[in-house]
Design a protein around this motif. Structure first.
Motif, short mmCIF file in Angstrom:
data_model
loop_
_atom_site.label_atom_id
_atom_site.label_comp_id
_atom_site.label_asym_id
_atom_site.label_seq_id
_atom_site.Cartn_x
_atom_site.Cartn_y
_atom_site.Cartn_z
N ASN A 58 0.82 -1.21 0.00
CA ASN A 58 0.00 0.00 0.00
C ASN A 58 0.85 1.25 0.00
OD1 ASN A 58 -2.22 -1.63 0.02
ND2 ASN A 58 -2.88 -1.13 2.10
N GLU A 59 1.99 1.22 0.68
CA GLU A 59 2.86 2.39 0.72
C GLU A 59 3.38 2.73 -0.68
OE1 GLU A 59 3.68 4.52 2.90
OE2 GLU A 59 3.14 3.72 4.86
N ASP A 60 3.79 1.72 -1.45
CA ASP A 60 4.25 1.97 -2.82
C ASP A 60 3.11 2.50 -3.69
OD1 ASP A 60 6.86 1.14 -2.31
OD2 ASP A 60 6.40 -0.96 -2.74
N LEU A 61 1.92 1.97 -3.49
CA LEU A 61 0.75 2.44 -4.24
C LEU A 61 0.47 3.89 -3.93
CD1 LEU A 61 -1.82 2.03 -5.97
CD2 LEU A 61 -2.94 1.17 -3.89
N TRP A 62 0.52 4.26 -2.67
CA TRP A 62 0.19 5.63 -2.28
C TRP A 62 1.25 6.63 -2.73
CZ3 TRP A 62 -1.53 3.32 2.97
CH2 TRP A 62 -2.89 2.98 2.91
N THR A 403 -3.55 2.93 -14.53
CA THR A 403 -3.94 1.53 -14.67
C THR A 403 -4.36 0.95 -13.32
OG1 THR A 403 -2.38 1.30 -16.50
CG2 THR A 403 -3.18 -0.73 -15.49
N LEU A 404 -3.64 1.26 -12.27
CA LEU A 404 -3.99 0.77 -10.94
C LEU A 404 -5.33 1.35 -10.48
CD1 LEU A 404 -0.47 1.06 -9.25
CD2 LEU A 404 -1.56 -1.00 -10.15
N LEU A 405 -5.56 2.63 -10.77
CA LEU A 405 -6.85 3.23 -10.44
C LEU A 405 -7.98 2.57 -11.23
CD1 LEU A 405 -5.81 7.01 -10.43
CD2 LEU A 405 -6.43 5.65 -8.43
N ARG A 406 -7.71 2.22 -12.49
CA ARG A 406 -8.73 1.55 -13.30
C ARG A 406 -9.04 0.15 -12.78
NH1 ARG A 406 -6.36 3.84 -19.07
NH2 ARG A 406 -7.86 5.57 -19.27
N ILE A 407 -8.07 -0.50 -12.17
CA ILE A 407 -8.33 -1.81 -11.58
C ILE A 407 -9.38 -1.70 -10.49
CG2 ILE A 407 -7.31 -3.59 -10.10
CD1 ILE A 407 -4.73 -3.33 -11.67
N GLY A 408 -9.24 -0.69 -9.63
CA GLY A 408 -10.23 -0.49 -8.58
C GLY A 408 -11.61 -0.19 -9.15
N GLU A 409 -11.66 0.67 -10.17
CA GLU A 409 -12.95 1.03 -10.76
C GLU A 409 -13.58 -0.16 -11.47
OE1 GLU A 409 -14.46 3.72 -10.20
OE2 GLU A 409 -12.84 4.86 -9.26
N ALA A 410 -12.78 -1.00 -12.13
CA ALA A 410 -13.31 -2.16 -12.84
C ALA A 410 -13.97 -3.15 -11.89
CB ALA A 410 -12.20 -2.85 -13.63
N ASN A 411 -13.52 -3.18 -10.64
CA ASN A 411 -14.07 -4.09 -9.64
C ASN A 411 -14.99 -3.39 -8.65
OD1 ASN A 411 -12.50 -6.82 -10.05
ND2 ASN A 411 -10.94 -5.22 -10.20
N LYS A 412 -15.43 -2.15 -9.00
CA LYS A 412 -16.32 -1.36 -8.13
C LYS A 412 -15.75 -1.23 -6.73
CE LYS A 412 -20.54 -2.54 -10.67
NZ LYS A 412 -20.64 -1.21 -11.30
#
Length: 645
Positions: A58-62, A403-412
């Motif tokens: 999560n730290e790398d993502l943020w 792309t990472l943000l789209r992963i979250g949106e694709a899975n609601k």
């Protein structure tokens, strides 16, 4: 978001966001519910599930999201295929602004400059002989290859090994905290006085990963600005300020005026210095500088983009392929190894000098060739760009984040925003480092002295601060006086905005609520975002159909009342996410006014966002405390191909 098949997706980013990933995080696990899943948007960082995305912490993502927020200001949808099969490339004629220039300079520091500094520490360590075994091995291989006329093949073979086999990187170049390495390859105390971070030049402590490097980048730019202003004052040109020109902008002082007036005073006092009336160079020079700012900013962006693409090719992040790009780069170096085995040093010098001569003495021929290519193949330069050739499909950090943000949106399951640092980081070492863990030949006593804060120094600094606090500070009192008067002026001007808004002033309406109370910033997102439309309080909803009667497509709409359900919705405006053509971050205050208001009021200014649909209708919502988070959701939800403007 439409779950398109990879072969029919608008871009590779859309395809990677919707495929079934082998390693999954909380945002990739289907929850079988049409409603949006809240993964902890308003929770403490410890309550957020980990990992959110499989394959990274999560730290790398943020870190990626936080830097994405600073980099992205304005995006437009384009109908044609994108370069490199990834959208969010930078437009050739992107807009220039001081904020974007600063953002690009900070990005250059965090990517290129820190990377070069890390490379420099490895060179220093190798040359110092403080790591005798490693330096001996490098020295022996170099001179044996030199004696056998085999330097070029050895060099390219080593590069291939480093590219294809990542563990070899730490074996050949064992890492050490950059801030601890001195100019002679030994150990020193970091400039921050403590080792609180490993990937920074100062070693400053940080609350969350990446914050120290970001603060260094900010101070790096501030230092340049300070030097420029000091030079102008004699101890910048004032840029064209095109912003709102009404009462509040005239009510606060221009922070750039002091420096320019000091420069004018210096010139006037100098013997023989031309006055403003006789200075015929001022306007042409200012105009020339501002005209060159946009291409200069674009060049900085291109340099950072190239660096990030190479870094992401060498160390890919899921969901991007882990081996494809490394093998492609290594394959390009294999011919160099083969050529190096048959080309002698004499032939290499002859070829190099011949190519130099051709390039130097055939300028007219080269220009004619370029003209012919421009006429017959107008886009030949773009076809040769790295993003369309050897780095095709390799993302920049912004493209990776999208792309990472789209992963979250694709899975609601929208990714929660990065945590905010409300408290200063602790003045202590991040972890205990053993001398055996460091590749340098040092003892544990030296390591402890370097990584831990010097208690006697901290005591002396605290004592000096206490003594300084007792002394009368006329400068601080004067500054506090000006801050108080400025605060009063700003409060009066902002208070008058309510009356002006009632009378129809558009600027006044856009400024209402720009200083939200702390209570207004809590409990927002991922569906409900507080804001104002034309001065009226309300909520901007990012709906997947549950709050949009008669439709089951993702929609963004604004309502002046809090919606409890579909029957309670009375939208002021609504736009299907798929119909959004343009998204732009905007501010209710001009940049100079925002600077002064933030300083005087000691509060964060809430900015806004403008949404333009395909028919050209524009909708602006201001005073949104979570403006960046809303921007990220809107950019990631649809199937648009974006370009950064």
């Amino acid at each position: 978001m439409v779950h398109a098949e990879p072969e029919t997706a608008p871009t590779a980013s859309h395809a990677l966001a919707t495929v079934d990933h082998e390693e999954k995080g909380a945002a990739q696990e289907g929850h079988g519910d049409p409603e949006i899943k809240d993964l902890g948007w308003n929770e403490h960082v410890d309550q957020v599930p980990a990992p959110l995305v499989g394959g990274m912490s999560n730290e790398d993502l943020w870190v990626l999201v936080r830097r994405f927020d600073k980099q992205m200001y304005h995006v437009k949808a384009i109908p044609y295929p994108v370069d490199g099969d990834l959208d969010l490339n930078i437009a050739d004629d992107e807009e220039f602004s001081p904020d974007k220039l600063r953002s690009n300079l900070e990005r250059l520091y965090m990517t290129v400059i820190l990377g070069l500094m890390g490379f420099g520490t490895h060179i220093v360590r190798l040359r110092s002989w403080k790591e005798a075994r490693r330096t001996s091995a490098f020295c022996a291989v170099y001179f044996i290859a030199w004696a056998l006329d085999f330097l070029v093949p050895i060099f390219f073979t080593t590069l291939i090994v480093l590219i294809v086999y990542p563990p070899s990187r730490n074996f050949l170049f064992p890492p050490a905290p950059m801030a601890m390495v001195d100019s002679k390859g030994g150990v020193k105390k970091p400039k921050a006085g403590v080792l609180g971070s490993h990937d920074t030049a100062t070693g400053a402590p940080e609350t969350h990963k990446g914050e120290a490097a970001e603060q260094e980048a900010s101070n790096f730019v501030n230092s340049f600005a300070s030097i420029a202003l000091s030079s102008a004052a004699g101890k910048s040109h004032a840029g064209n300020d095109e912003e709102h020109s009404d009462a509040i902008d005239s009510a606060v002082p221009d922070p750039t005026t002091i420096a320019t007036q000091a420069a004018v005073a210096k010139d006037s006092s100098a013997s023989g210095a031309p006055t403003k009336k006789h200075d015929k160079t001022k306007q042409p020079m200012e105009q020339a500088m501002w005209e060159k700012m946009r291409p200069a900013m674009h060049m900085l962006s291109s340099i950072s983009d190239g660096w990030e693409r190479f870094a992401n090719a060498l160390s890919p992040t899921a969901p991007f392929p882990q081996n494809r790009y490394r093998l492609r780069l290594a394959a390009l170096l294999v011919p160099a190894v083969c050529i190096g085995t048959i080309v002698t040093s004499y032939l290499f010098v002859k070829l190099s000098t011949f190519i130099f001569g051709v390039a130097f003495f055939t300028d007219p021929l080269l220009w004619n060739a370029a003209h012919w290519l421009n006429t017959n193949f107008p886009n030949w330069q773009k076809l040769l760009e790295l993003r369309n050739t050897i780095l095709r499909g390799v993302p920049t950090n912004a493209q990776l984040t999208l792309t990472l943000l789209r992963i979250g949106e694709a899975n609601k399951a929208p990714l929660p925003p990065p945590p905010r640092s409300d408290q200063p980081p602790p003045t202590r070492a991040t972890s205990q480092i053993s001398a055996d863990e460091l590749p340098m030949d040092v003892d544990q006593k030296d390591v402890n002295a370097a990584i831990h804060p010097d208690r006697s120094q901290l005591h002396r600094e605290a004592k000096a601060d206490a003594e300084a606090a007792k002394k009368p500070k006329h400068g601080s009192r004067l500054l506090a006086f000006f801050k108080g008067t400025t605060k009063t002026t700003v409060q009066a001007a902002l208070g008058a905005d309510h009356l002006k808004a009632d009378l129809g002033s558009v600027h006044a309406k856009n400024r209402l609520g720009v200083l939200p109370r702390p209570s207004e910033e809590k409990e927002q997102g991922p569906v409900d975002f507080k804001g104002r439309h034309r001065g009226k309080k309300g909520h901007l909803y990012v709906s997947t159909g549950n709050f949009a009667p008669g439709t089951d497509v993702p929609t963004v709409f604004f309502t002046s009342t809090e919606a409890k359900g579909p029957d309670d919705v009375k939208p002021v405006f609504s736009v299907p996410v798929a119909e959004i053509q343009e998204i732009k971050k905007v501010g209710g205050l001009g940049w100079k006014t925002k600077l002064v208001v933030g300083w005087a009021m000691d509060r964060e200014v809430a900015d806004g966002i403008t949404i333009v649909d395909r028919e050209g209708h524009s909708y602006t919502v201001t005073a949104i405390p979570l403006r960046d988070e809303l921007f990220n959701r809107l950019v990631a939800m649809g199937g648009q191909r974006w370009v950064s403007w």
